[in-house]
Design a protein around this motif. Structure first.
Motif, PDB file in Angstrom:
ATOM      1  N   ASP A 225      -5.330   4.937 -14.108  1.00  0.00           N
ATOM      2  CA  ASP A 225      -6.119   5.814 -13.251  1.00  0.00           C
ATOM      3  C   ASP A 225      -7.465   6.152 -13.900  1.00  0.00           C
ATOM      4  OD1 ASP A 225      -6.936   8.224 -11.648  1.00  0.00           O
ATOM      5  OD2 ASP A 225      -4.964   7.853 -10.759  1.00  0.00           O
ATOM      6  N   GLY A 226      -8.542   5.861 -13.181  1.00  0.00           N
ATOM      7  CA  GLY A 226      -9.873   6.233 -13.657  1.00  0.00           C
ATOM      8  C   GLY A 226     -10.362   5.478 -14.883  1.00  0.00           C
ATOM      9  N   THR A 266      -8.901   9.558  -6.051  1.00  0.00           N
ATOM     10  CA  THR A 266      -7.619   8.970  -6.417  1.00  0.00           C
ATOM     11  C   THR A 266      -6.751   8.548  -5.227  1.00  0.00           C
ATOM     12  OG1 THR A 266      -7.613  10.060  -8.538  1.00  0.00           O
ATOM     13  CG2 THR A 266      -5.459   9.448  -7.656  1.00  0.00           C
ATOM     14  N   ASP A 427      -7.168   8.914 -16.644  1.00  0.00           N
ATOM     15  CA  ASP A 427      -7.932   9.831 -15.787  1.00  0.00           C
ATOM     16  C   ASP A 427      -8.186  11.143 -16.539  1.00  0.00           C
ATOM     17  OD1 ASP A 427      -8.989  10.273 -12.988  1.00  0.00           O
ATOM     18  OD2 ASP A 427      -7.618  11.969 -13.102  1.00  0.00           O
ATOM     19  N   ASP A 474      -8.338   3.067  -9.893  1.00  0.00           N
ATOM     20  CA  ASP A 474      -8.643   3.545  -8.540  1.00  0.00           C
ATOM     21  C   ASP A 474     -10.096   3.961  -8.367  1.00  0.00           C
ATOM     22  OD1 ASP A 474      -8.117   5.506 -10.404  1.00  0.00           O
ATOM     23  OD2 ASP A 474      -7.160   6.874  -8.996  1.00  0.00           O
ATOM     24  N   HIS A 475     -10.837   4.089  -9.474  1.00  0.00           N
ATOM     25  CA  HIS A 475     -12.249   4.496  -9.413  1.00  0.00           C
ATOM     26  C   HIS A 475     -12.806   4.407 -10.817  1.00  0.00           C
ATOM     27  CE1 HIS A 475     -10.797   8.287 -11.127  1.00  0.00           C
ATOM     28  NE2 HIS A 475      -9.876   8.312 -10.172  1.00  0.00           N
TER      29      HIS A 475
HETATM   30 ZN   LIG Z   1      -7.835   8.616 -10.048  1.00  0.00          ZN
END
Ligand SMILES: [Zn+2]
Length: 513
Positions: A225-226, A266, A427, A474-475
């Motif tokens: 994540d991230g 997210t 993240d 996701d980003h």
């Molecule tokens: Zn995220």
């Protein structure tokens, strides 16, 4: 309750746009975007994306044309490869104006955000990359923008069936992840569609695959994540992420990564990744949004609501687990597994299903006492990172995720056809310190240590080279500037127009009574 006429919506939206694009707010408002009825032809299906800032206003046609209506084009570039090689990003973090920035796939991503019949806002506001807004939940590291760095996630394919190309100058989109996972798992082209038979927004990245789809395919999708794309590849190249380096050695990594959907938050992107469609079709418009149909403020990205993600999916959405299960015969062991991921509908094994079955009324939030001790984690590089409570919780959750992965992969025979493994501490590290900070890099090192453990587990089974991997996020992330503060709330209040600003950034115009 009365509703606003089309003319009222249009007039009030103009007032909102004018207020938010005032030069007083230029340091914190990067862009304001919305969608209008297209009076210039039918090529855009009757709707056209709009963007404005204090610099000017542009109409973005889907064929790529920028029709500048006022001043300068605030979206001067849509280059998905902007700020590459990575040295360029490091040398110019936090572009000062939108003219110095890039916004890939601007028209199609804006149009998707505004395509939901009852959940889309009337106007969306984007923070400047440097805006620091702790009073509204902002952090040192932030994401959510349409801009290229906050939208750029890593994209790595590796292992069986993947061309060994190393790091290449290419990019993809996060909506391509689901179709790619499905294709690698043996789902034929004609089965890659949504629940009502329409084509997906994304497409399988077949240019990096050798075209064979073995009968006993085993695919593992991994989400950090991230995780910052540029820094992840940089640390892998300098020997700090041996697990990532090993995947790249046996596959391909795209320097331009995967472009997230807008907003680059997210739950919107986890859902786009796992359904192959943008938010206007899957219905998870943001981490927080308002639904005019129910009058409900929906907060899908929360420990107490992750296990309910299926409730917010629109009927056309179809998860990759459902796609794979449609072609793999049922068996005693799970065909599809979904580890530590909210968007789990259809998966035979799922962490969220365990949470639903636990009877916890507050979902994962009520189960923290069942997580392993963070201080005891063998994957932690710096114990002082645990002073950050999100990092500490992420360490616990990710250790539990690795445990589940090893159980699911106890033997090659019982291993799922598709295993999805979502990890969160990256993240936490990037929010806490921003890209390239010590804590952000520790979060990548810790995640890599878990990846190495899992690869060694597969080595022990002697099956590593029979597995196909995809690793993404996701980003992306950009670092804010503690000196750039403020809020646009007073500018909206001064209009005295009934509205809600969710996020903030999603503005919904409301009827007068
Ligand atoms: Zn995220």
């Amino acid at each position: 309750m009365s509703t606003l006429s089309v003319a009222q919506v249009s007039a009030r939206r103009e007032s909102v746009v004018a207020a938010l694009t005032s030069s007083d707010l230029a340091a914190i408002v990067d862009l304001v975007v919305w969608v209008e009825v297209d009076d210039g032809g039918s090529a855009d299906g009757g709707r056209v994306a709009m963007a404005a800032s204090h610099l000017g206003r542009v109409r973005l046609h889907q064929d790529g044309r920028h029709e500048v209506l006022l001043g300068l084009d605030p979206i001067a570039s849509e280059d998905p490869m902007a700020f590459l090689p990575y040295d360029l990003e490091c040398a110019s973090p936090g572009p000062l104006t939108s003219r110095d920035n890039a916004y890939p796939y601007a028209a199609s991503r804006i149009l998707s955000l505004f395509a939901d019949p009852t959940r889309s806002p009337d106007v969306a506001v984007m923070h400047t990359p440097r805006h620091f807004f702790p009073e509204e939940g902002g952090h040192t590291g932030e994401h959510g923008s349409l801009d290229v760095i906050q939208s750029r996630a890593p994209m790595l394919l590796s292992g069986r069936g993947v061309a060994s190309l190393g790091v290449v100058d290419g990019h993809a989109r996060l909506v391509d992840v689901g179709p790619t996972l499905a294709a690698m798992a043996g789902v034929p082209d004609d089965a890659l569609h949504d629940a009502v038979g329409d084509p997906l927004d994304g497409a399988a990245l077949t240019e990096y695959l050798d075209g064979t789809s073995p009968a006993n395919a085993k695919v593992i999708g991994i989400l950090w994540d991230g995780a910052h794309c540029g820094d992840l590849l940089h640390l892998a190249e300098t020997g700090e992420l041996p697990g990532i380096a090993r995947l790249i050695d046996h596959g391909v990594a795209l320097r331009g990564g995967g472009v997230a959907q807008f907003p680059s938050v997210t739950l919107t992107n986890h859902t786009s990744i796992l359904t192959g469609m943008g938010p206007g079709r899957h219905g998870v418009l943001g981490n927080v949004f308002y639904d005019r149909a129910t009058g409900e403020r929906v907060v899908p990205n929360n420990a107490s609501t992750w296990h309910r993600s299926a409730e917010w999916l629109r009927p056309a959405a179809r998860t990759v687990f459902e796609m794979v299960n449609s072609v793999v015969p049922q068996m005693d062991s799970p065909r599809t597994a979904c580890v530590n991921e909210a968007v789990d509908r259809g998966a035979d094994y799922s962490t969220m299903a365990k949470i639903r079955d636990s009877g916890s009324t507050s979902g994962a939030a009520g189960l923290d006492d069942q997580l392993p001790d963070a201080k005891g984690s063998i994957h932690l590089h710096d114990t002082t990172d645990l002073d950050d409570s999100y990092y500490s919780w992420g360490t616990q959750v990710d250790d539990l995720g690795l445990e589940q992965m090893q159980e699911l992969w106890a033997s090659p025979e019982s291993a799922p056809t598709l295993t999805w493994w979502s990890c969160v501490v990256s993240d936490a590290g990037h929010h806490a310190g921003g890209p390239r900070s010590d804590i952000a890099r520790d979060s990548l090192r810790d995640s890599d240590s878990r990846l190495v453990s899992f690869l060694e587990h597969l080595d022990g089974l002697g099956v590593t080279d029979q597995v196909t991997f995809l690793l993404t996020a996701d980003h992306g992330f950009e670092g804010s500037d503690a000196a750039v503060t403020g809020s646009w709330a007073h500018a909206l209040e001064a209009l005295a127009i009934p509205l809600r600003d969710e996020g903030p950034g999603f503005i919904y115009l409301l009827p007068d009574d």
